[in-house]
Design a protein around this motif. Structure first.
Motif, mmCIF file in Angstrom:
data_model
loop_
_atom_site.group_PDB
_atom_site.id
_atom_site.type_symbol
_atom_site.label_atom_id
_atom_site.label_comp_id
_atom_site.label_asym_id
_atom_site.label_seq_id
_atom_site.Cartn_x
_atom_site.Cartn_y
_atom_site.Cartn_z
ATOM 1 N N LEU A 172 17.878 -1.305 121.259
ATOM 2 C CA LEU A 172 17.427 -2.535 120.600
ATOM 3 C C LEU A 172 16.042 -2.933 121.062
ATOM 4 N N VAL A 173 15.797 -2.788 122.378
ATOM 5 C CA VAL A 173 14.468 -3.142 122.894
ATOM 6 C C VAL A 173 13.417 -2.261 122.247
ATOM 7 N N SER A 216 8.996 -1.730 118.559
ATOM 8 C CA SER A 216 8.290 -1.010 117.513
ATOM 9 C C SER A 216 8.072 -1.900 116.295
ATOM 10 N N VAL A 217 9.076 -2.708 115.981
ATOM 11 C CA VAL A 217 8.888 -3.640 114.854
ATOM 12 C C VAL A 217 7.739 -4.579 115.161
ATOM 13 N N HIS A 218 7.700 -5.059 116.405
ATOM 14 C CA HIS A 218 6.647 -5.998 116.791
ATOM 15 C C HIS A 218 5.272 -5.369 116.615
ATOM 16 N N VAL A 219 5.135 -4.145 117.132
ATOM 17 C CA VAL A 219 3.834 -3.472 117.032
ATOM 18 C C VAL A 219 3.475 -3.240 115.570
ATOM 19 N N LEU A 220 4.482 -2.823 114.815
ATOM 20 C CA LEU A 220 4.238 -2.523 113.407
ATOM 21 C C LEU A 220 3.775 -3.769 112.654
ATOM 22 N N VAL A 221 4.504 -4.853 112.855
ATOM 23 C CA VAL A 221 4.173 -6.086 112.133
ATOM 24 C C VAL A 221 2.796 -6.574 112.544
ATOM 25 N N CYS A 222 2.541 -6.547 113.846
ATOM 26 C CA CYS A 222 1.289 -7.134 114.320
ATOM 27 C C CYS A 222 0.088 -6.307 113.909
ATOM 28 N N SER A 248 16.039 -11.295 123.763
ATOM 29 C CA SER A 248 16.767 -11.379 122.505
ATOM 30 C C SER A 248 17.745 -10.221 122.370
ATOM 31 N N SER A 249 17.307 -9.013 122.742
ATOM 32 C CA SER A 249 18.215 -7.863 122.618
ATOM 33 C C SER A 249 19.382 -8.006 123.588
ATOM 34 N N ALA A 250 19.104 -8.458 124.812
ATOM 35 C CA ALA A 250 20.174 -8.623 125.789
ATOM 36 C C ALA A 250 21.199 -9.630 125.280
ATOM 37 N N LEU A 251 20.668 -10.696 124.684
ATOM 38 C CA LEU A 251 21.554 -11.726 124.150
ATOM 39 C C LEU A 251 22.429 -11.143 123.052
ATOM 40 N N PHE A 252 21.802 -10.333 122.213
ATOM 41 C CA PHE A 252 22.548 -9.745 121.109
ATOM 42 C C PHE A 252 23.670 -8.855 121.634
#
Lengths: 233, 974
Positions: B478-479, B484-490, B514-518
């Motif tokens: 998840l991390v 990767s989503v973060h880098v992609l979006v930004c 967030s991933s740990a929480l999930f």
């Protein structure tokens, strides 16, 4: 009420027939009432300031409902058999019933005002709602239980029903009140519809709730007949 | 990781607060900015479009006016000039509007209709974002390109008198200025005299080019007594005299050979029927705009004034003074002003404005080519070019003038389309930040819901398997996915994104968390379902656990209220929802009370076959060392008091309801507070205040120590004298009409006692920690808590307006009675009591006169006892007085629960309930607002409510932390 207990099956059938019959008449009444309210709103829109006329029209549906209710219960004679049959006793019962009915109207009026209905403005409309609610709830109690507060408390306390009539009374009364409660929901919406005006939606809600109650009561009783017969012993 | 319920809920709320903050940052769009960082210069102006090779000029058309006087009257509503009150109170202005050489318009202000965003809009021509409201109290220098900067740069000399917001926004722009502070709302004569006193001398001088006057008095009168107050007339008369003075001295008498002068009369925003502003109702957004100059043709009779946007004034003034239009302006010029100019100049003005708008459109919208307005503008520019060619060639035929008309029309249409497209652009959201914030709070809500059985259990401990997830594979996956989503979006998005602009370490921590929480959520859900499958034991026990009518009502009410937030009407009229629920709650409680007492009576009286005595009716003796001590009543009278309590509560609520009308639909109806504040009824208001203060004293002093009692009495006396000093109530022995003071001394006097009582309370709390005897310590702690509570009550009494003191008194009365006869006697558990307290708190929030509209926040509270505006205390006091209702009820809940001896875990339970009650509507609302972000009412109804929700979450977090501290030292005790 021994015959009712023994002829449980029969009484249920009669009850079903009765409620459907009554529902039919009531349906008509409700329709008429709706029309009445609409016409009242339109007339009041077109002739501003005709307050007396308004009152005259708006108090008609409860009156008719009263008549229908009393007639139905009289004809079917469900009210508990009375021991004394003298005229004076009957009269006193009648007068007590009238007083109770009036008191319940005042009670409903107070509750409705506490819920936020305007105190002075449109007090007549508010009172007509109170009369309607009393007709749908108190009048039925008066017809079925007589002016006997102890019996009322018994019926409306938890597990207090002792016959299908009591259960149906519980259900219809509850449904009427909840219907009126739900009827208040559309008032704050900004749709500007004529039926949103106080207290039309509440009256419609109460009537609708009552009709639902009539429909639901037989079904519910049929559904729970095991527990109910158990309770009747 | 094992956490106690209270710590768990406090942590959840803190994380939720962070999530909401991130969401808000993404939700409130930043204003449109031109890509050029510098300001417009005259040299940037486009050349006049000419086909062919003839020489074209880039010069600005000559100015139309010599000097400009701008009279800005705060909260000048449209009908104050154009309506009947204008006719009555502003005869001179009305005469100018009807038959003078003037143009009059209705200028539409954009919400939020608050002064500072409006000033920014008027000077920059852009529409400031909603978030400017929040910054309203904290105005700093305006760095954007604006009209005043351009004027100063062009060598115009500007003089300013009025609201000092201008001075803070435009430091060093003015040749001469005198700022008056706008925060003493009760003062409406001095602020305007401070402006007018300079007028005579300034009008005689001729060393200035632009004079700006900002009058605040009308707005202050609106805040005090509304638009139909008797104070409005004289104020409008005064304004009319000012207009007359300026008109006779500057506009009509002008030297030969110079250009005419211009007088602009405008309002920054209107005034609602209750006298406040900030929303988007018609009377709030419609302001008059009157342009008076001898250059305009004389009018004959007054038609319906035309409708323009408020921002249209900016390009109009800029062009009429031959200044460059500020870069971010979205307004379009008002054609009527330029009627006297030659056709060539008119086209030139339109071209300049169109060029500026098209530049802005290009910068702010990647798909600007597809915009209709842009296309139209290109066409119009071409047609303009061919017209110029003909014109330069000397053609003077009919064709030329017809063509000019056509071009003019094309330009106007293009301007309108571009302006509309730009205004729509303001609804751009930073979706990525919103999504991240939303996912965070959704996870928290699910966590809270999953933890419900554990948190409400007897142990009141929640086991969050956060540590074990760090060792699991899904967590790392998840991390990785998240990063990767973060880098992609930004890297891909062109629009600015707040979450991307955070330092990468912070973003990474957020992703890990967030991933740990999930993962831990999944683990908890799995554990729960496994538990259910494994043993049937809990299942049977849960079926035994039945809901009473009250539970059903509480559940339906909570969920129903949450769902009702989806409708804009229900958001506007949220108070109705709470009043309705509260009434139903009282009736349900009444039913419970009846059931209890009448059952008992029946049992003793007649013999009935069913002897269903509730186990709860067995009275416990000895649980009497609570702060809610016995009043010494017999059993019989206790029964009647218990029966009367819900009814009394209902009556109180009905009265409070008619005290302050809030909301939108029925806000204009007359209410008691207006009646009390109307000046003629000062005696009633004074009597009512005295009675309320007495009642407050009687109810609060019972459990205080002697010192606190005396302090409380003196403090309440101080509250009254403060109100007398500000002039809202009468002082018995005050005969001469004293001038109104700010009451600083009196307020300080009360503050001293508030601090004193709070200090005593905290001291008692601390001492109870080191007490050897458990019973003594407990008693001391109860007293300490009650003293903290009474300190809060005193502060609230000081801050609430005089007509709201009955609200406070009723609040305390209901609390006392309910605690005494209902919550304790009927043995409601902690969760039920908490939900009831929460409902009461919400209802009292609206009883105070609040609503979901920014306008009802009473900012004058921030200046109680302060000589000048100091940010931190002002913000604190405003927030405290706005949320006084919920805070007092929460504080009472702590006092009540810690007085219960046998409920060791009740504080934990109740803080968990608070967190859940706050999270459900907040999360639902955030999701809803995201879905409705293109709704018509998003700015006027949903956004203010979003701010309220965020603020309420903040307040609840503070309450939960308080709960945690109280709970903490209970667990430390053996």
């Amino acid at each position: 009420m021994p015959e009712e207990l023994n002829l449980n099956e029969l009484s249920r059938v009669v009850f079903l027939g009765l409620s459907q019959n009554e529902m039919f008449t009531l349906n008509k009444v409700a329709e008429e009432e709706t029309r009445c309210f609409f016409s009242l709103r339109y007339t009041s829109v077109s002739h501003v300031g005709s307050g007396d006329q308004r009152h005259g029209i708006s108090s008609c549906p409860p009156r008719r409902l009263c008549a229908v209710n009393i007639a139905v219960f009289w004809l079917l004679g469900i009210s508990p058999p009375t021991k004394k049959n003298t005229l004076s006793y009957k009269l006193s019962r009648l007068s007590r019933s009238c007083v109770y009915f009036l008191l319940s109207c005042l009670f409903f009026h107070t509750v409705v005002v506490l819920y936020g209905a305007p105190l002075l403005e449109s007090a007549l409309e508010t009172f007509s709602l109170a009369v309607l609610l009393s007709t749908l709830t108190t009048l039925r109690c008066l017809c079925m239980l007589g002016p006997n507060v102890q019996a009322w408390i018994r019926v409306f306390s938890r597990d207090g029903a002792m016959s299908v009539w009591d259960t149906s009374l519980q259900i219809t009364t509850g449904c009427s009140v909840v219907g009126a409660w739900l009827g208040a929901f559309p008032i704050p919406l900004d749709w500007d519809r004529p039926w949103q005006v106080w207290p039309i939606s509440c009256s419609l809600g109460a009537t609708g709730g009552f009709l639902t109650g009539l429909l639901v009561a037989p079904i519910w009783i049929r559904w729970h007949r095991k527990q109910l017969t158990y309770k009747l012993k | 990781m094992k956490l106690s319920s209270s710590v768990f809920s406090a942590l959840c709320l803190i994380i939720e607060l962070l999530g909401i903050a991130l969401f808000l940052r993404g939700f409130f769009p930043l204003p449109i900015k031109s890509s050029l960082s510098s300001k417009s210069k005259s040299s940037d102006l486009p050349a006049e479009p000419v086909l062919g090779s003839s020489p074209n000029s880039t010069r600005v058309p000559p100015p139309l006016f010599n000097r400009v006087v701008i009279v800005l009257i705060d909260a000048l509503r449209e009908d104050f000039v154009y309506g009947p009150s204008g006719k009555r109170f502003m005869p001179y202005t009305r005469n100018l509007v009807e038959s003078g050489s003037s143009h009059s318009f209705t200028a539409k202000a954009r919400p939020p209709t608050v002064t500072m965003p409006r000033i920014k809009a008027l000077t920059t021509g852009s529409i400031p974002g909603f978030i400017d409201v929040v910054m309203n109290l904290n105005s700093q220098a305006l760095l954007e390109d604006n009209l005043l900067w351009q004027a100063k740069n062009a060598g115009k000399r500007i003089i300013f008198y009025g609201d000092d917001t201008w001075v803070r926004l435009f430091p060093k722009h003015f040749l001469e200025y005198d700022g008056t502070t706008s925060f003493f709302v009760s003062d409406y004569t001095e602020v305007d005299n401070n402006v007018t006193r300079h007028l005579d001398s300034t009008l005689k001088r001729d060393d200035w080019d632009v004079l700006i006057l900002h009058y605040l008095g009308l707005d202050h009168i609106g805040h005090i007594s509304g638009p139909h107050s008797s104070l409005i007339g004289p104020k409008l008369h005064e304004m009319d005299d000012v207009i007359k003075k300026i008109h006779t001295s500057v506009i009509t008498t002008e030297a030969e050979g110079t250009l005419p002068n211009l007088l602009v009369l405008c309002g920054d925003h209107g005034m609602s029927e209750t006298g406040s502003h900030g929303g988007s109702s018609e009377p709030e957004v419609n302001t008059p705009l009157v342009l008076i100059s001898p250059a305009f043709p004389m009018k004959e009779g007054m038609g319906e004034p035309g409708v323009v946007e408020q921002v249209d004034l900016t390009p109009t003034l800029a062009l009429a003074l031959a200044l460059p239009i500020s870069q971010n302006s979205v307004g379009r010029l008002i054609p009527a002003v330029f009627q006297k100019a030659s056709v060539r100049e008119q086209l030139r003005y339109l071209h300049i404005n169109g060029h500026q708008l098209s530049n802005l459109l290009r910068d702010s919208n990647p798909s600007f080519h597809k915009e209709d307005g842009y296309e139209q503008f290109r066409m119009a520019e071409k047609a303009h070019g061919s017209w110029m060619k003909l014109y330069v060639e000397g053609n003077t035929s009919e064709v030329l003038s017809n063509m000019a008309k056509k071009v003019l029309k094309q330009y106007l249409e293009a301007l309108q389309a571009m302006s509309a497209a730009l205004s729509k652009q303001l609804g751009k959201y930073d979706m990525y930040s919103m999504m991240v914030g939303m996912s965070l709070i959704l996870q928290i809500l699910v966590l809270l819901l999953l933890a419900m059985p554990e948190a409400l259990s007897g142990a009141a401990c929640v086991d969050v398997p956060l540590a074990t997830t760090f060792l699991s594979l899904p967590f790392y996956l998840l991390v990785l996915l998240g990063s990767s989503v973060h880098v992609l979006v930004c890297t891909s998005s062109e629009a600015s994104c707040y979450f991307c602009s955070l330092p990468w370490l912070l973003a990474f921590v957020a992703i890990i968390f967030s991933s740990a929480l999930f993962c831990s959520l999944v683990a908890m859900a799995a554990r729960r379902s496994l538990c259910k499958v494994d043993n049937k034991q809990p299942k049977t026990s849960s079926s035994e656990w039945t809901l009473s009518e009250l539970d059903i009502l509480l559940l339906i009410g909570t969920l129903g209220h949450t769902l009702s937030l989806a409708s804009s009407s229900f958001v506007e009229e949220e108070h109705q929802t709470w009043y309705f629920l509260l009434n139903t709650l009282c009736l349900a409680v009444f039913q419970d009370v009846c059931r209890k007492y009448f059952r008992e009576k029946r049992r003793s009286g007649e013999e009935e076959e069913e002897n269903l005595l509730l186990p709860s009716t067995v009275e416990e003796k000895g649980a009497s060392f609570s702060p809610v001590a016995e009043l010494g009543v017999s059993a019989d009278s206790e029964k009647w008091l218990a029966l009367a309590t819900p009814l009394l509560t209902l009556t109180c609520c009905r009265m409070l309801r008619s005290l302050n009308q809030t909301g939108v639909q029925w806000a204009h109806l007359p209410d008691l507070s207006h009646w009390l504040n109307s000046g003629d009824h000062k005696v009633f208001l004074s009597l009512l205040s005295v009675l309320s203060l007495l009642l407050i004293f009687l109810l609060v002093q019972r459990h205080c120590s002697l010192v606190s009692k005396i302090a409380l009495a003196l403090g309440l006396l101080g509250v009254y004298s403060y109100r007398a000093a500000v002039g809202s109530v009468l002082f018995p022995w005050q005969h001469s009409a004293q001038p109104m003071s700010k009451g600083t001394g009196e307020a300080h006097f009360v503050y001293v006692f508030v601090l004193g009582i709070l200090f005593t309370g905290v001291k008692d709390l601390l001492r109870s920690q080191v007490m050897s005897s458990v019973v003594d310590g407990r008693r001391l702690k109860s007293r300490g808590l009650w003293e903290v509570y009474s300190g809060m009550v005193l502060l609230v009494a000081l801050l609430l307006r005089a007509h709201n003191l009955p609200t406070l008194a009723c609040c305390l009365l209901i609390q006392t009675l309910m605690a005494q006869f209902i919550w304790k006697r009927l043995h409601y558990d902690a969760a039920q009591t908490t939900i009831m307290h929460y409902w009461f708190g919400q209802a009292f929030f609206y009883f105070q006169g609040n609503s979901n509209n920014i306008a009802t926040v009473d900012i004058s509270v921030g200046f109680v006892g302060l000589e000048s505006y100091v940010e931190a205390p002002a913000v604190f006091l405003t927030a405290f007085s706005t949320y006084a209702g919920p805070l007092l009820w929460a504080c009472h809940l702590v006092c009540y629960l810690s007085s219960e001896r046998d409920r060791a875990v009740s504080l934990g339970h109740s803080s968990y309930c608070f967190a859940l009650l706050r999270s459900i509507p907040a999360v639902f609302y955030v999701v809803l607002v995201t879905a409705l972000r293109y709704h018509l009412f998003i700015w006027s109804v949903f956004s203010p409510k979003l701010l309220y929700e965020a603020m309420h979450t903040l307040v609840t977090t503070a309450v939960c932390l308080f709960f945690t501290f109280m709970d903490q030292d209970r667990t430390r005790r053996p």
